[in-house]
Design a protein around this motif. Structure first.
Motif, PDB file in Angstrom:
ATOM      1  N   PHE A 242       0.906  -1.028   0.065  1.00 12.49           N
ATOM      2  CA  PHE A 242      -0.039  -0.169   0.194  1.00 12.49           C
ATOM      3  C   PHE A 242       0.710   1.246   0.126  1.00 12.49           C
ATOM      4  CE2 PHE A 242      -2.665  -3.169   1.877  1.00 12.49           C
ATOM      5  CZ  PHE A 242      -3.865  -2.994   1.086  1.00 12.49           C
ATOM      6  N   GLY A 243       1.954   1.153   0.117  1.00 14.04           N
ATOM      7  CA  GLY A 243       2.849   2.097   0.445  1.00 14.04           C
ATOM      8  C   GLY A 243       2.479   3.028   1.701  1.00 14.04           C
ATOM      9  N   LEU A 244       2.280   2.563   2.572  1.00 19.25           N
ATOM     10  CA  LEU A 244       1.584   3.003   3.706  1.00 19.25           C
ATOM     11  C   LEU A 244       2.758   2.733   4.928  1.00 19.25           C
ATOM     12  CD1 LEU A 244      -0.863   4.539   5.308  1.00 19.25           C
ATOM     13  CD2 LEU A 244      -1.672   1.980   5.560  1.00 19.25           C
ATOM     14  N   ASP A 245       3.101   3.754   5.707  1.00 19.01           N
ATOM     15  CA  ASP A 245       3.838   3.470   6.839  1.00 19.01           C
ATOM     16  C   ASP A 245       2.620   3.243   8.085  1.00 19.01           C
ATOM     17  OD1 ASP A 245       5.645   3.285   8.986  1.00 19.01           O
ATOM     18  OD2 ASP A 245       6.183   5.471   8.812  1.00 19.01           O
ATOM     19  N   ALA A 246       2.843   1.997   8.618  1.00 18.17           N
ATOM     20  CA  ALA A 246       1.576   1.766   9.753  1.00 18.17           C
ATOM     21  C   ALA A 246       2.306   1.098  10.825  1.00 18.17           C
ATOM     22  CB  ALA A 246       0.690   0.850   9.105  1.00 18.17           C
ATOM     23  N   ARG A 247       1.619   1.144  11.886  1.00 16.75           N
ATOM     24  CA  ARG A 247       1.962   0.348  13.059  1.00 16.75           C
ATOM     25  C   ARG A 247       0.828  -0.626  13.121  1.00 16.75           C
ATOM     26  NH1 ARG A 247       6.526   0.036  16.227  1.00 16.75           N
ATOM     27  NH2 ARG A 247       6.411   0.958  17.893  1.00 16.75           N
ATOM     28  N   ILE A 248       1.404  -2.158  13.533  1.00 16.73           N
ATOM     29  CA  ILE A 248       0.499  -3.246  13.689  1.00 16.73           C
ATOM     30  C   ILE A 248       0.524  -3.759  15.263  1.00 16.73           C
ATOM     31  CG2 ILE A 248      -0.030  -5.587  12.777  1.00 16.73           C
ATOM     32  CD1 ILE A 248       0.214  -3.604  10.383  1.00 16.73           C
ATOM     33  N   ILE A 249      -0.662  -3.453  15.820  1.00 20.09           N
ATOM     34  CA  ILE A 249      -0.554  -4.115  16.858  1.00 20.09           C
ATOM     35  C   ILE A 249      -1.728  -5.112  17.109  1.00 20.09           C
ATOM     36  CG2 ILE A 249      -0.439  -1.676  18.041  1.00 20.09           C
ATOM     37  CD1 ILE A 249      -3.378  -1.298  18.440  1.00 20.09           C
ATOM     38  N   GLU A 250      -2.166  -5.750  18.242  1.00 20.20           N
ATOM     39  CA  GLU A 250      -2.940  -6.740  18.242  1.00 20.20           C
ATOM     40  C   GLU A 250      -4.255  -6.223  18.635  1.00 20.20           C
ATOM     41  OE1 GLU A 250      -3.555  -9.826  22.054  1.00 20.20           O
ATOM     42  OE2 GLU A 250      -2.031 -10.693  20.574  1.00 20.20           O
ATOM     43  N   ASP A 251      -5.232  -6.799  17.975  1.00 25.13           N
ATOM     44  CA  ASP A 251      -6.648  -6.201  18.247  1.00 25.13           C
ATOM     45  C   ASP A 251      -7.135  -6.866  19.570  1.00 25.13           C
ATOM     46  OD1 ASP A 251      -9.683  -6.220  18.331  1.00 25.13           O
ATOM     47  OD2 ASP A 251      -9.665  -6.519  15.886  1.00 25.13           O
ATOM     48  N   PRO A 252      -7.513  -6.089  20.606  1.00 24.55           N
ATOM     49  CA  PRO A 252      -7.925  -6.489  21.870  1.00 24.55           C
ATOM     50  C   PRO A 252      -9.113  -7.532  21.957  1.00 24.55           C
ATOM     51  CG  PRO A 252      -8.235  -4.312  21.795  1.00 24.55           C
ATOM     52  CD  PRO A 252      -7.828  -4.640  20.454  1.00 24.55           C
ATOM     53  N   THR A 253      -9.907  -7.509  20.787  1.00 22.71           N
ATOM     54  CA  THR A 253     -11.198  -8.273  20.968  1.00 22.71           C
ATOM     55  C   THR A 253     -10.815  -9.498  20.130  1.00 22.71           C
ATOM     56  OG1 THR A 253     -12.588  -6.333  20.458  1.00 22.71           O
ATOM     57  CG2 THR A 253     -13.421  -8.205  20.148  1.00 22.71           C
ATOM     58  N   THR A 254     -10.098  -9.702  19.124  1.00 23.17           N
ATOM     59  CA  THR A 254      -9.863 -10.994  18.315  1.00 23.17           C
ATOM     60  C   THR A 254      -8.508 -11.514  18.530  1.00 23.17           C
ATOM     61  OG1 THR A 254      -9.319  -9.960  16.272  1.00 23.17           O
ATOM     62  CG2 THR A 254     -11.804 -10.038  16.861  1.00 23.17           C
ATOM     63  N   GLY A 255      -7.455 -10.715  18.802  1.00 21.16           N
ATOM     64  CA  GLY A 255      -6.191 -11.201  19.099  1.00 21.16           C
ATOM     65  C   GLY A 255      -5.647 -11.284  17.288  1.00 21.16           C
ATOM     66  N   ARG A 256      -6.079 -10.839  16.686  1.00 19.62           N
ATOM     67  CA  ARG A 256      -5.815 -10.683  15.248  1.00 19.62           C
ATOM     68  C   ARG A 256      -5.078  -9.285  15.077  1.00 19.62           C
ATOM     69  NH1 ARG A 256      -8.745 -13.444  11.333  1.00 19.62           N
ATOM     70  NH2 ARG A 256      -9.295 -15.599  12.206  1.00 19.62           N
ATOM     71  N   PRO A 257      -4.070  -9.084  13.907  1.00 23.59           N
ATOM     72  CA  PRO A 257      -3.472  -7.992  14.016  1.00 23.59           C
ATOM     73  C   PRO A 257      -4.453  -6.688  13.543  1.00 23.59           C
ATOM     74  CG  PRO A 257      -2.863  -9.316  11.868  1.00 23.59           C
ATOM     75  CD  PRO A 257      -3.716 -10.172  12.930  1.00 23.59           C
ATOM     76  N   MET A 258      -4.209  -5.618  14.197  1.00 23.08           N
ATOM     77  CA  MET A 258      -4.890  -4.256  13.800  1.00 23.08           C
ATOM     78  C   MET A 258      -3.851  -3.355  13.059  1.00 23.08           C
ATOM     79  SD  MET A 258      -7.103  -1.689  16.450  1.00 23.08           S
ATOM     80  CE  MET A 258      -8.337  -2.836  16.248  1.00 23.08           C
ATOM     81  N   VAL A 259      -4.244  -2.782  12.149  1.00 27.97           N
ATOM     82  CA  VAL A 259      -3.439  -1.856  11.087  1.00 27.97           C
ATOM     83  C   VAL A 259      -3.781  -0.505  11.775  1.00 27.97           C
ATOM     84  CG1 VAL A 259      -2.765  -1.030   8.915  1.00 27.97           C
ATOM     85  CG2 VAL A 259      -3.223  -3.443   9.374  1.00 27.97           C
ATOM     86  N   LEU A 260      -2.661   0.587  12.059  1.00 24.49           N
ATOM     87  CA  LEU A 260      -2.761   1.531  12.481  1.00 24.49           C
ATOM     88  C   LEU A 260      -1.981   2.529  11.687  1.00 24.49           C
ATOM     89  CD1 LEU A 260      -2.366   1.594  16.535  1.00 24.49           C
ATOM     90  CD2 LEU A 260      -4.482   1.344  14.995  1.00 24.49           C
ATOM     91  N   PRO A 261      -2.716   3.142  10.626  1.00 22.15           N
ATOM     92  CA  PRO A 261      -1.779   4.022   9.663  1.00 22.15           C
ATOM     93  C   PRO A 261      -1.054   5.090  10.469  1.00 22.15           C
ATOM     94  CG  PRO A 261      -3.978   3.706   8.910  1.00 22.15           C
ATOM     95  CD  PRO A 261      -4.043   3.115  10.302  1.00 22.15           C
ATOM     96  N   LEU A 262       0.147   5.533   9.916  1.00 21.69           N
ATOM     97  CA  LEU A 262       0.719   6.799  10.520  1.00 21.69           C
ATOM     98  C   LEU A 262       0.864   7.737   9.531  1.00 21.69           C
ATOM     99  CD1 LEU A 262       4.092   4.752  12.106  1.00 21.69           C
ATOM    100  CD2 LEU A 262       1.853   5.496  12.987  1.00 21.69           C
ATOM    101  N   GLY A 263       0.117   8.693   9.790  1.00 19.07           N
ATOM    102  CA  GLY A 263       0.077   9.863   8.940  1.00 19.07           C
ATOM    103  C   GLY A 263       1.060  10.916   9.618  1.00 19.07           C
ATOM    104  N   ARG A 264       1.358  12.159   8.844  1.00 17.87           N
ATOM    105  CA  ARG A 264       2.338  13.078   9.108  1.00 17.87           C
ATOM    106  C   ARG A 264       2.070  13.881  10.291  1.00 17.87           C
ATOM    107  NH1 ARG A 264       2.525  16.853   6.039  1.00 17.87           N
ATOM    108  NH2 ARG A 264       0.971  16.795   4.819  1.00 17.87           N
TER     109      ARG A 264
END
Length: 287
Positions: A238-260
Protein backbone atom coordinates in the motif's frame (compact mmCIF):
# COMPACT_ATOMS: atom_id res chain seq x y z
CA UNK A 1 -17.24 -33.32 -1.89
CA UNK A 2 -15.77 -29.87 -1.19
CA UNK A 3 -15.36 -27.70 -4.28
CA UNK A 4 -11.91 -26.30 -5.08
CA UNK A 5 -11.18 -23.15 -7.09
CA UNK A 6 -7.63 -22.56 -8.29
CA UNK A 7 -5.77 -20.33 -10.72
CA UNK A 8 -2.62 -21.46 -12.49
CA UNK A 9 -0.26 -18.80 -13.89
CA UNK A 10 -3.31 -16.67 -14.67
CA UNK A 11 -2.84 -13.62 -16.86
CA UNK A 12 -5.81 -11.30 -17.42
CA UNK A 13 -6.31 -7.92 -19.01
CA UNK A 14 -8.37 -5.66 -21.21
CA UNK A 15 -7.21 -5.25 -24.78
CA UNK A 16 -3.44 -4.83 -24.79
CA UNK A 17 -3.32 -3.88 -21.12
CA UNK A 18 -2.33 -6.64 -18.70
CA UNK A 19 -3.84 -6.29 -15.21
CA UNK A 20 -3.20 -9.69 -13.60
CA UNK A 21 0.07 -11.40 -14.45
CA UNK A 22 1.13 -15.03 -13.93
CA UNK A 23 -0.98 -15.31 -10.76
CA UNK A 24 -1.40 -18.68 -9.06
CA UNK A 25 -3.83 -18.96 -6.16
CA UNK A 26 -5.85 -21.69 -4.48
CA UNK A 27 -8.84 -20.78 -2.33
CA UNK A 28 -8.89 -22.89 0.85
CA UNK A 29 -12.03 -25.01 0.53
CA UNK A 30 -14.74 -24.27 3.08
CA UNK A 31 -12.89 -21.20 4.36
CA UNK A 32 -13.17 -17.40 4.07
CA UNK A 33 -10.48 -15.72 1.99
CA UNK A 34 -10.15 -11.94 1.88
CA UNK A 35 -8.21 -10.25 -0.90
CA UNK A 36 -6.63 -6.87 -0.21
CA UNK A 37 -4.48 -4.48 -2.17
CA UNK A 38 -4.16 -0.91 -3.39
CA UNK A 39 -6.59 0.57 -5.90
CA UNK A 40 -6.15 -0.71 -9.47
CA UNK A 41 -3.87 -3.59 -8.40
CA UNK A 42 -6.07 -6.23 -10.08
CA UNK A 43 -8.33 -7.48 -7.27
CA UNK A 44 -11.63 -7.07 -9.13
CA UNK A 45 -10.11 -8.32 -12.37
CA UNK A 46 -8.93 -11.43 -10.54
CA UNK A 47 -12.45 -12.14 -9.26
CA UNK A 48 -13.91 -11.63 -12.74
CA UNK A 49 -11.39 -14.07 -14.15
CA UNK A 50 -12.13 -16.64 -11.45
CA UNK A 51 -15.85 -16.29 -12.20
CA UNK A 52 -15.30 -16.91 -15.95
CA UNK A 53 -16.30 -13.38 -16.93
CA UNK A 54 -12.88 -12.79 -18.48
CA UNK A 55 -10.99 -15.13 -20.79
CA UNK A 56 -7.36 -15.55 -19.70
CA UNK A 57 -4.60 -14.38 -22.01
CA UNK A 58 -2.54 -17.15 -20.39
CA UNK A 59 -3.04 -19.69 -17.65
CA UNK A 60 -6.17 -21.40 -16.36
CA UNK A 61 -8.91 -21.25 -13.75
CA UNK A 62 -9.75 -24.71 -12.41
CA UNK A 63 -13.00 -25.67 -10.71
CA UNK A 64 -12.47 -29.05 -9.07
CA UNK A 65 -9.53 -29.59 -11.40
CA UNK A 66 -11.49 -28.81 -14.59
CA UNK A 67 -10.79 -25.77 -16.77
CA UNK A 68 -13.71 -23.50 -16.00
CA UNK A 69 -13.91 -22.32 -19.63
CA UNK A 70 -14.51 -25.89 -20.81
CA UNK A 71 -17.51 -26.40 -18.53
CA UNK A 72 -21.16 -25.73 -19.46
CA UNK A 73 -22.38 -22.31 -18.26
CA UNK A 74 -25.21 -23.67 -16.13
CA UNK A 75 -22.94 -26.19 -14.48
CA UNK A 76 -20.57 -23.41 -13.44
CA UNK A 77 -23.46 -21.20 -12.26
CA UNK A 78 -24.77 -23.98 -10.04
CA UNK A 79 -21.43 -24.24 -8.27
CA UNK A 80 -19.94 -20.75 -8.33
CA UNK A 81 -21.57 -17.38 -7.75
CA UNK A 82 -20.26 -13.83 -8.09
CA UNK A 83 -21.66 -10.75 -6.36
CA UNK A 84 -20.10 -7.87 -8.31
CA UNK A 85 -19.30 -4.43 -7.01
CA UNK A 86 -22.43 -2.21 -6.94
CA UNK A 87 -24.82 -4.60 -8.75
CA UNK A 88 -27.83 -3.01 -10.44
CA UNK A 89 -31.34 -4.46 -10.08
CA UNK A 90 -33.90 -4.19 -12.91
CA UNK A 91 -36.18 -1.20 -12.40
CA UNK A 92 -39.32 -1.96 -10.40
CA UNK A 93 -38.30 -5.49 -9.40
CA UNK A 94 -39.34 -6.67 -5.94
CA UNK A 95 -37.09 -8.33 -3.42
CA UNK A 96 -38.66 -11.75 -3.95
CA UNK A 97 -38.45 -11.44 -7.74
CA UNK A 98 -34.77 -10.52 -7.56
CA UNK A 99 -33.87 -13.31 -5.16
CA UNK A 100 -35.79 -15.78 -7.34
CA UNK A 101 -33.29 -15.11 -10.14
CA UNK A 102 -30.82 -17.11 -8.11
CA UNK A 103 -32.77 -20.24 -9.00
CA UNK A 104 -32.31 -19.88 -12.76
CA UNK A 105 -29.16 -22.03 -13.04
CA UNK A 106 -31.03 -24.92 -11.39
CA UNK A 107 -34.15 -24.80 -13.57
CA UNK A 108 -34.81 -26.50 -16.87
CA UNK A 109 -36.25 -24.54 -19.76
CA UNK A 110 -40.05 -24.20 -19.44
CA UNK A 111 -40.04 -26.13 -16.15
CA UNK A 112 -42.83 -25.30 -13.72
CA UNK A 113 -42.06 -23.35 -10.58
CA UNK A 114 -42.21 -25.61 -7.54
CA UNK A 115 -43.01 -25.25 -3.85
CA UNK A 116 -39.48 -26.43 -3.09
CA UNK A 117 -38.08 -23.39 -4.88
CA UNK A 118 -40.42 -21.10 -2.94
CA UNK A 119 -39.04 -22.62 0.23
CA UNK A 120 -35.43 -22.05 -0.87
CA UNK A 121 -36.18 -18.39 -1.56
CA UNK A 122 -37.98 -17.95 1.75
CA UNK A 123 -35.03 -19.53 3.57
CA UNK A 124 -32.62 -17.15 1.80
CA UNK A 125 -34.76 -14.14 2.72
CA UNK A 126 -34.98 -15.25 6.33
CA UNK A 127 -31.27 -16.03 6.62
CA UNK A 128 -30.38 -12.52 5.44
CA UNK A 129 -33.01 -10.79 7.58
CA UNK A 130 -35.04 -9.39 4.70
CA UNK A 131 -38.12 -11.62 4.83
CA UNK A 132 -40.22 -8.65 5.94
CA UNK A 133 -39.07 -6.79 2.81
CA UNK A 134 -40.16 -9.54 0.40
CA UNK A 135 -42.77 -7.42 -1.41
CA UNK A 136 -40.79 -4.16 -1.41
CA UNK A 137 -39.26 -2.73 -4.57
CA UNK A 138 -35.49 -3.07 -4.41
CA UNK A 139 -34.92 0.55 -5.50
CA UNK A 140 -36.74 1.77 -2.38
CA UNK A 141 -34.40 0.03 0.06
CA UNK A 142 -31.42 1.43 1.95
CA UNK A 143 -27.90 0.47 0.94
CA UNK A 144 -27.59 -2.05 3.75
CA UNK A 145 -30.94 -3.63 2.93
CA UNK A 146 -30.09 -3.90 -0.77
CA UNK A 147 -26.78 -5.56 0.00
CA UNK A 148 -28.53 -8.16 2.15
CA UNK A 149 -31.00 -8.79 -0.69
CA UNK A 150 -28.15 -9.40 -3.14
CA UNK A 151 -26.60 -11.84 -0.72
CA UNK A 152 -30.00 -13.54 -0.41
CA UNK A 153 -29.92 -14.00 -4.20
CA UNK A 154 -26.51 -15.64 -3.83
CA UNK A 155 -27.89 -17.92 -1.10
CA UNK A 156 -30.83 -18.91 -3.29
CA UNK A 157 -28.36 -19.86 -6.02
CA UNK A 158 -26.95 -22.43 -3.54
CA UNK A 159 -23.43 -22.40 -4.91
CA UNK A 160 -20.51 -24.07 -3.20
CA UNK A 161 -18.19 -21.13 -3.92
CA UNK A 162 -19.15 -17.46 -3.54
CA UNK A 163 -17.03 -14.56 -4.78
CA UNK A 164 -17.85 -11.04 -3.59
CA UNK A 165 -16.29 -7.84 -4.90
CA UNK A 166 -16.26 -5.25 -2.10
CA UNK A 167 -19.53 -6.34 -0.45
CA UNK A 168 -19.23 -3.58 2.19
CA UNK A 169 -18.77 -0.65 -0.21
CA UNK A 170 -20.96 2.38 0.58
CA UNK A 171 -22.18 0.81 3.84
CA UNK A 172 -21.77 2.40 7.25
CA UNK A 173 -19.74 0.59 9.88
CA UNK A 174 -22.77 -1.09 11.46
CA UNK A 175 -23.96 -2.51 8.15
CA UNK A 176 -20.44 -3.55 7.15
CA UNK A 177 -20.15 -5.71 10.24
CA UNK A 178 -23.69 -7.01 9.72
CA UNK A 179 -22.91 -8.14 6.16
CA UNK A 180 -19.61 -9.78 7.16
CA UNK A 181 -21.25 -11.55 10.09
CA UNK A 182 -23.88 -12.84 7.68
CA UNK A 183 -21.23 -14.20 5.32
CA UNK A 184 -19.47 -15.86 8.27
CA UNK A 185 -22.77 -17.50 9.26
CA UNK A 186 -23.14 -18.75 5.68
CA UNK A 187 -19.63 -20.16 5.70
CA UNK A 188 -20.05 -21.90 9.05
CA UNK A 189 -23.55 -23.28 8.51
CA UNK A 190 -23.19 -24.40 4.88
CA UNK A 191 -19.45 -24.76 4.44
CA UNK A 192 -19.52 -22.33 1.52
CA UNK A 193 -16.09 -21.34 0.26
CA UNK A 194 -16.03 -17.53 0.25
CA UNK A 195 -13.55 -15.14 -1.34
CA UNK A 196 -14.13 -11.42 -1.06
CA UNK A 197 -12.31 -8.21 -1.85
CA UNK A 198 -12.20 -5.80 1.10
CA UNK A 199 -10.61 -2.37 1.49
CA UNK A 200 -10.71 -2.20 5.27
CA UNK A 201 -7.62 -4.08 6.43
CA UNK A 202 -8.87 -4.47 9.97
CA UNK A 203 -12.14 -6.05 8.85
CA UNK A 204 -10.17 -8.22 6.43
CA UNK A 205 -7.98 -9.42 9.30
CA UNK A 206 -10.93 -10.02 11.59
CA UNK A 207 -13.00 -12.13 9.19
CA UNK A 208 -10.39 -13.96 7.10
CA UNK A 209 -9.26 -17.53 7.55
CA UNK A 210 -6.86 -16.88 4.68
CA UNK A 211 -5.65 -13.49 3.52
CA UNK A 212 -4.17 -12.60 0.13
CA UNK A 213 -2.34 -9.33 -0.58
CA UNK A 214 -2.18 -8.41 -4.26
CA UNK A 215 0.37 -5.98 -5.64
CA UNK A 216 0.53 -4.93 -9.30
CA UNK A 217 -1.43 -7.93 -10.50
CA UNK A 218 0.48 -10.60 -8.60
CA UNK A 219 0.23 -12.23 -5.17
CA UNK A 220 2.66 -10.37 -2.93
CA UNK A 221 1.85 -12.38 0.22
CA UNK A 222 -0.73 -14.88 1.43
CA UNK A 223 -1.43 -16.82 4.59
CA UNK A 224 -2.90 -16.01 7.98
CA UNK A 225 -3.65 -12.41 8.91
CA UNK A 226 -0.61 -12.48 11.19
CA UNK A 227 1.62 -13.58 8.32
CA UNK A 228 0.30 -11.09 5.77
CA UNK A 229 -0.48 -7.95 7.75
CA UNK A 230 3.03 -7.11 8.84
CA UNK A 231 4.39 -3.58 8.70
CA UNK A 232 6.77 -4.63 5.93
CA UNK A 233 3.99 -6.08 3.73
CA UNK A 234 1.62 -3.16 4.37
CA UNK A 235 4.37 -0.75 3.32
CA UNK A 236 5.18 -2.78 0.19
CA UNK A 237 1.59 -3.33 -0.93
CA UNK A 238 0.00 0.00 0.00
CA UNK A 239 2.97 2.35 0.31
CA UNK A 240 1.69 2.96 3.82
CA UNK A 241 3.74 3.47 6.96
CA UNK A 242 1.71 1.76 9.68
CA UNK A 243 1.92 0.35 13.15
CA UNK A 244 0.54 -3.20 13.66
CA UNK A 245 -0.84 -4.02 17.10
CA UNK A 246 -2.97 -6.84 18.45
CA UNK A 247 -6.73 -6.38 18.20
CA UNK A 248 -7.88 -6.52 21.85
CA UNK A 249 -11.13 -8.20 20.81
CA UNK A 250 -9.95 -10.93 18.44
CA UNK A 251 -6.21 -11.16 18.93
CA UNK A 252 -5.78 -10.59 15.20
CA UNK A 253 -3.47 -7.88 13.84
CA UNK A 254 -4.83 -4.34 13.72
CA UNK A 255 -3.40 -1.81 11.28
CA UNK A 256 -2.84 1.73 12.55
CA UNK A 257 -1.83 4.06 9.67
CA UNK A 258 0.81 6.64 10.52
CA UNK A 259 0.05 10.02 9.00
CA UNK A 260 2.30 13.06 9.19
CA UNK A 261 0.25 14.77 11.89
CA UNK A 262 -0.64 12.08 14.44
CA UNK A 263 2.59 10.26 15.25
CA UNK A 264 4.09 9.94 18.72
CA UNK A 265 7.79 9.16 18.76
CA UNK A 266 7.80 7.19 15.49
CA UNK A 267 8.95 9.75 12.94
CA UNK A 268 12.46 8.32 12.65
CA UNK A 269 11.45 4.66 12.50
CA UNK A 270 11.44 3.15 9.01
CA UNK A 271 8.80 0.50 8.17
CA UNK A 272 11.49 -1.82 6.81
CA UNK A 273 12.89 -2.02 10.33
CA UNK A 274 9.53 -3.10 11.73
CA UNK A 275 9.07 -6.37 9.90
CA UNK A 276 6.30 -7.98 11.92
CA UNK A 277 3.45 -7.15 14.23
CA UNK A 278 5.08 -8.82 17.24
CA UNK A 279 7.56 -5.93 17.44
CA UNK A 280 4.77 -3.43 16.87
CA UNK A 281 3.50 -3.64 20.41
CA UNK A 282 6.63 -1.91 21.63
CA UNK A 283 5.51 1.68 21.23
CA UNK A 284 8.25 4.28 21.43
CA UNK A 285 7.84 6.90 24.14
CA UNK A 286 6.51 10.31 23.21
CA UNK A 287 9.15 12.87 22.43
Amino acid sequence: MTTTLTTEALTLGYGDRTIVSDLSLSLPAGKITTIVGANACGKSTLLRGMARLLTPAHGRVLLDGHDIHSMPTKQVARRLGLLPQSPIAPEGITVTELVAQGRHPHRRTFARWTAAEDEIIADALEATGVLDLADRVVDELSGGQRQRVWIALALAQQTEVLLLDEPTTFLDVCHQVEVLDLLTDLNRSRGTTIAMVLHDLNLAARYADHLVAVREGTVHAQGTAEEVLTEHHVAAVFGLDARIIEDPTTGRPMVLPLGRHHVRGLRDVSPVNRGNHHDAGKVSPAS
